[in-house]
Design an enzyme around this catalytic site. Structure first.
Site, PDB file in Angstrom:
ATOM      1  N   SER A   1     -10.170  -0.655   6.943  1.00  0.00           N
ATOM      2  CA  SER A   1      -9.483  -0.496   5.659  1.00  0.00           C
ATOM      3  C   SER A   1      -8.755  -1.724   5.140  1.00  0.00           C
ATOM      4  CB  SER A   1      -8.503   0.687   5.725  1.00  0.00           C
ATOM      5  OG  SER A   1      -9.218   1.895   5.756  1.00  0.00           O
TER       6      SER A   1
ATOM      7  N   LYS B   1       0.845  -1.184   0.000  1.00  0.00           N
ATOM      8  CA  LYS B   1       0.000   0.000   0.000  1.00  0.00           C
ATOM      9  C   LYS B   1       0.887   1.243   0.000  1.00  0.00           C
ATOM     10  CE  LYS B   1      -3.861   2.006   2.639  1.00  0.00           C
ATOM     11  NZ  LYS B   1      -4.719   1.824   3.838  1.00  0.00           N
TER      12      LYS B   1
ATOM     13  N   SER C   1      -9.606   2.264   2.267  1.00  0.00           N
ATOM     14  CA  SER C   1      -8.350   2.819   1.761  1.00  0.00           C
ATOM     15  C   SER C   1      -7.351   1.802   1.247  1.00  0.00           C
ATOM     16  CB  SER C   1      -7.693   3.709   2.832  1.00  0.00           C
ATOM     17  OG  SER C   1      -7.138   2.968   3.876  1.00  0.00           O
TER      18      SER C   1
END
Length: 517
Positions: free
Chosen positions: A205, A100, A181
């Site tokens: 998330s 990420k 996210s």
């Protein structure tokens, strides 16, 4: 019937023309099957990395799951291949991993949390979890897209959107949300653009995108994995975890990234007592549901219309759990759930706003090179680049409100005290009184309950609704409950085997099928 002249048909065909080499099937490959192929000499890390790079090149224009690929990925793969089999100490050796975009790497990759403001910044060191992946011999393939600033810039911004990555798309139903996210990490794994990704979670998330993209996500107990070198929102709630296609793959990754880190010393030292001797792989048991007490939170969670598809699917799953030896404690309710779910009343939101500013400023101040050094600099950047950052459309109200906070004052300390009380009188009380091994909820519906206490959870694919949109089942527990959650999740996965590959919203006519595809 003539074939439609569609770019989607070209995409579909290109995906299935080269899915095997020397008999090894790339699609849905697991960490274990890859390592077996490595050991048998029918696959190299370079070949695997090349395949995933080609998948990204083909799919990313549609899905926007990857922000950036690592220019050194192939050289890392070559280095992994050159290591003698007898010296490979980790099951992740030679395995490509997407990170990420809020997880820092000290290399040629950017780390930007999806924002244009941080393009060109240079981290002083790898994030703690990245260093552990490198030590394990993994190949850093690139950075996954994400909701900009971990979905904290402003309310109402579509999940999966960032100025750098664009709008992430759900590979099952392109118009459906990819959710929260860590969306790019989940999209990429679901679409077979990679086998392993890392995500981060404050409140939902990891679990939510895993649910909506039909993959497995593990949200570890806060502190089990280091947050050093990661742009987080709240040290109380933020944690780093794997997103993969199978429970076993996620467990292999979890085992590689847990442990103490002097740069996140307090949290990782406190949580290290939960790491079991012998690691986590020992809990991958087919009979893992036997004897487990599972609390079904009905009210406000499994409130599906009578006779609906979701109601039917979950009832079938509950029956399977009973058949596999689980004890289901049904119709449970957390007494203070309404307060917990209202982040303003619980104090969660006030704490997140104050901590986001504190910890973002700390992260930015330590960068070796950076165009911005504070949250105020980020706000100013957005004001100066309104078109690129879509400021008129999406605003940045949360950033502005966070900037107006001033650290830990009375309100923030009161919020911490309130959250502690909600945990003690809520989930902890329920699980201790009912002697539960886990609570069971659909998708990320219990994310706030788990977030405020730093508790772990695992999402496993549960089904697909009438429109083909995936949904998951979440098993959550108290701090350090990972071993029993893994047993439950793995046994459930093996008993149900729900996951199927996405078709990217493509529907082919019968005569569009090509022999051999």
């Amino acid at each position: 019937m003539s074939k439609p002249n569609s770019p989607f048909l070209h995409l579909f065909l290109s995906l299935f023309l080269a899915t095997a080499i020397n008999g090894f099937q790339f699609e849905e490959a697991t960490v274990e099957s890859i390592q077996t192929a490595f050991n048998q000499g029918i696959l190299t890390s370079r070949q695997l990395t090349e395949y995933y790079l080609s998948q990204i090149e083909t799919l990313n224009p549609l899905l926007h799951a990857v922000i950036e690929v690592n220019p050194d990925a192939l050289s890392q793969a070559d280095q992994a291949d050159q290591t003698e089999l007898s010296r490979r100490t980790s099951i992740l050796h030679g395995i490509p991993v997407l990170l990420k975009d809020n997880i820092a790497t000290k290399d040629k990759l950017n780390t930007t949390s999806g924002s244009l403001a941080l393009v060109g910044s240079v981290a002083p060191h790898d994030a703690g979890v990245v260093q552990r992946l490198r030590d394990a011999g993994a190949v850093i393939l690139g950075k996954a897209s994400m909701s900009e600033w971990c979905n904290f810039r402003a309310k109402g911004i579509p999940a999966g959107w960032s100025a750098r990555g664009g709008q992430g798309k759900n590979p099952y139903v392109l118009s459906a949300t990819p959710c929260s996210s860590s969306s790019g990490s989940a999209i990429a794994v679901a679409a077979n653009m990679v086998t392993v990704t890392l995500g981060t979670e404050t409140d939902g998330s990891i679990i939510c995108p895993s649910s909506f993209n039909s993959v497995v996500g593990i949200k570890p107990t806060v502190g089990l994995t280091s947050r050093s070198g990661v742009m987080i929102i709240s040290p109380r709630m933020d944690t780093i975890g794997p997103i993969c296609r199978t429970v076993s793959d996620a467990v292999h990754v979890l085992e590689a990234i847990v442990g103490t880190d002097p740069l996140d010393a307090e949290a990782t030292t406190d949580a290290s007592v939960y790491i079991p001797e012998g690691g986590y792989k020992q809990f991958l048991k087919n009979e893992g549901l036997r004897g487990k007490r599972l609390g079904i939170l009905r009210k406000g969670f499994f409130s599906f219309p009578k006779g609906s598809l979701k109601e039917q699917v979950f009832e079938e799953h509950f029956n399977i759990m009973r058949e596999r030896g689980a004890v289901l404690v049904d119709d449970l309710e957390i007494a203070n759930i309404n307060i917990i779910r209202n982040s303003n009343h619980s104090g969660e939101w006030a704490l997140m706003q104050a901590e986001f500013k504190l910890f973002l400023n700390a992260y930015l101040s330590e960068l070796s090179v950076s165009p911005v050094r504070s949250l105020q600099d980020v706000i100013n950047f957005n004001n100066n680049h309104p078109i690129e950052e879509k400021l008129d459309e999406f605003s940045q109200t949360n950033l502005i409100e966070s900037q107006q906070t001033d650290g830990y004052g009375y309100k923030e300390n009161q919020a911490i005290s309130n959250l502690n009380q909600l945990c003690e009188e809520g989930l902890e009380k329920l699980m201790k009184e009912q002697k539960l091994d886990a609570i069971v909820t659909p998708g990320a519906s219990a994310s706030s309950i788990l977030a405020i206490g730093g508790y772990p959870s695992i999402n496993v694919p549960a089904g697909y609704d009438s429109d083909g949109i995936p949904f998951g089942i979440c098993f959550g527990g108290l701090k350090g409950f990972e071993p029993r959650l893994i047993e439950i999740a793995f046994a459930f996965e093996q008993a149900t085997r729900v996951r199927k590959q996405p078709n990217f919203g493509i529907k082919l006519f019968e005569d569009d099928l090509v022999s051999g595809i």
